[in-house]
Design a protein around this motif. Structure first.
Motif, PDB file in Angstrom:
ATOM      1  N   GLY A  86       0.812  -1.220   0.000  1.00 46.30           N
ATOM      2  CA  GLY A  86       0.000   0.000   0.000  1.00 46.30           C
ATOM      3  C   GLY A  86       0.834   1.253   0.000  1.00 46.30           C
ATOM      4  N   GLY A  87       0.260   2.264   0.660  1.00 43.83           N
ATOM      5  CA  GLY A  87      -0.850   2.240   1.607  1.00 43.83           C
ATOM      6  C   GLY A  87      -0.724   1.167   2.682  1.00 43.83           C
ATOM      7  N   GLU A  88      -1.854   0.882   3.300  1.00 45.28           N
ATOM      8  CA  GLU A  88      -1.940  -0.136   4.334  1.00 45.28           C
ATOM      9  C   GLU A  88      -3.099  -1.067   4.001  1.00 45.28           C
ATOM     10  N   PRO A  89      -2.787  -2.312   3.566  1.00 44.86           N
ATOM     11  CA  PRO A  89      -3.856  -3.243   3.190  1.00 44.86           C
ATOM     12  C   PRO A  89      -4.870  -3.493   4.296  1.00 44.86           C
ATOM     13  N   LEU A  90      -4.410  -3.501   5.548  1.00 42.67           N
ATOM     14  CA  LEU A  90      -5.307  -3.833   6.653  1.00 42.67           C
ATOM     15  C   LEU A  90      -6.278  -2.716   6.990  1.00 42.67           C
ATOM     16  N   ARG A  91      -6.151  -1.557   6.326  1.00 46.16           N
ATOM     17  CA  ARG A  91      -7.181  -0.525   6.452  1.00 46.16           C
ATOM     18  C   ARG A  91      -8.461  -0.963   5.751  1.00 46.16           C
ATOM     19  N   GLN A  92      -8.330  -1.853   4.770  1.00 45.20           N
ATOM     20  CA  GLN A  92      -9.475  -2.419   4.051  1.00 45.20           C
ATOM     21  C   GLN A  92      -9.552  -3.910   4.418  1.00 45.20           C
ATOM     22  N   LEU A  93      -9.824  -4.178   5.685  1.00 42.03           N
ATOM     23  CA  LEU A  93      -9.689  -5.523   6.231  1.00 42.03           C
ATOM     24  C   LEU A  93     -10.545  -6.555   5.507  1.00 42.03           C
ATOM     25  N   GLY A  94     -11.821  -6.265   5.299  1.00 40.89           N
ATOM     26  CA  GLY A  94     -12.695  -7.243   4.657  1.00 40.89           C
ATOM     27  C   GLY A  94     -12.222  -7.612   3.275  1.00 40.89           C
ATOM     28  N   PHE A  95     -11.854  -6.606   2.492  1.00 41.84           N
ATOM     29  CA  PHE A  95     -11.382  -6.849   1.141  1.00 41.84           C
ATOM     30  C   PHE A  95     -10.039  -7.576   1.159  1.00 41.84           C
ATOM     31  N   CYS A  96      -9.184  -7.201   2.097  1.00 40.55           N
ATOM     32  CA  CYS A  96      -7.881  -7.844   2.250  1.00 40.55           C
ATOM     33  C   CYS A  96      -8.050  -9.339   2.518  1.00 40.55           C
ATOM     34  N   ARG A  97      -8.937  -9.679   3.439  1.00 43.52           N
ATOM     35  CA  ARG A  97      -9.188 -11.087   3.762  1.00 43.52           C
ATOM     36  C   ARG A  97      -9.774 -11.833   2.563  1.00 43.52           C
ATOM     37  N   ASP A  98     -10.684 -11.177   1.851  1.00 44.60           N
ATOM     38  CA  ASP A  98     -11.307 -11.799   0.684  1.00 44.60           C
ATOM     39  C   ASP A  98     -10.258 -12.157  -0.361  1.00 44.60           C
ATOM     40  N   LEU A  99      -9.377 -11.210  -0.662  1.00 43.56           N
ATOM     41  CA  LEU A  99      -8.359 -11.435  -1.688  1.00 43.56           C
ATOM     42  C   LEU A  99      -7.345 -12.481  -1.242  1.00 43.56           C
ATOM     43  N   LEU A 100      -6.894 -12.407   0.016  1.00 43.56           N
ATOM     44  CA  LEU A 100      -5.950 -13.399   0.527  1.00 43.56           C
ATOM     45  C   LEU A 100      -6.573 -14.794   0.512  1.00 43.56           C
ATOM     46  N   GLY A 101      -7.844 -14.873   0.903  1.00 42.72           N
ATOM     47  CA  GLY A 101      -8.519 -16.167   0.925  1.00 42.72           C
ATOM     48  C   GLY A 101      -8.612 -16.788  -0.458  1.00 42.72           C
ATOM     49  N   ARG A 102      -8.945 -15.980  -1.455  1.00 46.20           N
ATOM     50  CA  ARG A 102      -9.019 -16.486  -2.829  1.00 46.20           C
ATOM     51  C   ARG A 102      -7.643 -16.921  -3.327  1.00 46.20           C
ATOM     52  N   ALA A 103      -6.611 -16.171  -2.935  1.00 42.71           N
ATOM     53  CA  ALA A 103      -5.254 -16.526  -3.351  1.00 42.71           C
ATOM     54  C   ALA A 103      -4.820 -17.854  -2.744  1.00 42.71           C
ATOM     55  N   LYS A 104      -5.142 -18.074  -1.475  1.00 44.04           N
ATOM     56  CA  LYS A 104      -4.780 -19.335  -0.835  1.00 44.04           C
ATOM     57  C   LYS A 104      -5.538 -20.498  -1.462  1.00 44.04           C
ATOM     58  N   GLN A 105      -6.813 -20.283  -1.787  1.00 47.94           N
ATOM     59  CA  GLN A 105      -7.592 -21.322  -2.448  1.00 47.94           C
ATOM     60  C   GLN A 105      -6.985 -21.685  -3.811  1.00 47.94           C
ATOM     61  N   ALA A 106      -6.348 -20.701  -4.435  1.00 49.97           N
ATOM     62  CA  ALA A 106      -5.714 -20.931  -5.734  1.00 49.97           C
ATOM     63  C   ALA A 106      -4.314 -21.515  -5.587  1.00 49.97           C
TER      64      ALA A 106
END
Length: 282
Positions: A132-152
């Protein structure tokens, strides 16, 4: 879920192991005078002016209600001090000289772009980095993207200032393989002077993160005359080693090229410096 993204950098080799794609989030709780990504600090998108693309048509001068554009030496200049980010100048510019500093993107949209380079991640041990910036400022979106990446099946890294509630860090622990953790200054008064915020939360969050056993790289920006002093660097090393014997410490060179980004934003850079070589301590 949709997030506000400053830009996406493919083939990144400085934000974790291997070849990576780095997604830069918009918004940061700190205001570091040496910030390398000043366009990503504001919580909202800002206007960027690419002078080299300007056709000199004067459309921005005519349409801007705040008078942010004007002629100087026969060329168009931009001063964003009064900008209310209405976007009229961007809409009217015929040459693409004006653009937003950030755009809204969905997690699925970003992941599709990231996965285009899967073969490079697999051959180099790379993956996805959120910065960033700071990714954890957008926590919900950050978790969503990380979760999809791990699933991939991607390796994930999170570059954080640590200046967030620890609960934000806790909620991404299962989804993050590597934390890139910025520690800039140990002296609390100097930290507040140069970043606009106390370092109390940052240091305490590192203590708690270190106890989780997660892989961490502490990154120290070597800003001339501010953070690069031997006393500050040694104090950071002592602090890190007190909490963790396995954390890697990287010293990051100051990059004066960030001053050009302030020109894009219609502002003067708050600091200057010289470039130094990077070092790594394991």
């Amino acid at each position: 879920m949709v997030g506000l993204i400053s830009h996406i950098q493919r083939f990144s080799v400085h934000d974790g192991p291997g070849i990576r794609t780095t997604v830069f989030f918009q918004g940061c709780p700190l205001a570091c005078r040496w910030c390398q990504n000043p366009e990503a600090v504001s919580n909202r998108a800002e206007v960027l002016f690419y002078e080299e693309r300007c056709a000199g048509c004067g459309a921005c001068i005519r349409v801007c209600p705040q008078g942010c554009f004007f002629r100087r030496g026969g060329a168009t200049s931009f001063d964003s001090a009064g900008c209310d980010v209405c976007g009229l100048c961007i809409e009217r510019c015929p040459s693409g000289a004006l653009a937003w500093s950030a755009v809204s993107k969905s997690a699925s949209e970003i992941l599709r772009e990231v996965l285009r380079d899967r073969v490079f991640y697999e051959t180099s041990g790379g993956g996805l980095t959120l910065s960033g910036g700071e990714p954890l400022r957008q926590l919900g979106f950050c978790r969503d993207l990380l979760g999809r990446a791990k699933q991939a099946g991607l390796h994930t890294a999170l570059d954080t200032s640590g200046c967030v509630p620890y609960d934000h860090i806790r909620k991404v622990l299962p989804l993050t393989d590597l934390f890139l953790y910025d520690i800039k200054l140990i002296d609390p008064n100097l930290h507040e002077r140069y970043t606009g915020s106390s370092n109390e939360v940052i240091l305490e969050n590192f203590r708690r993160l270190a106890r989780t056993g997660k892989d961490i790289v502490v990154r120290v920006p070597l800003v001339p005359g501010v953070t690069d002093g031997a006393e500050n660097v040694a104090a950071i090393e002592r602090f890190v080693r007190t909490e963790s014997q396995t954390t890697v410490i990287e010293k990051i060179p100051y990059n004066p090229l960030m001053e050009k980004k302030y020109l894009l934003l219609g502002r003067r850079a708050p600091g200057r410096g010289r470039k130094k070589a990077a070092a790594r301590i394991s």
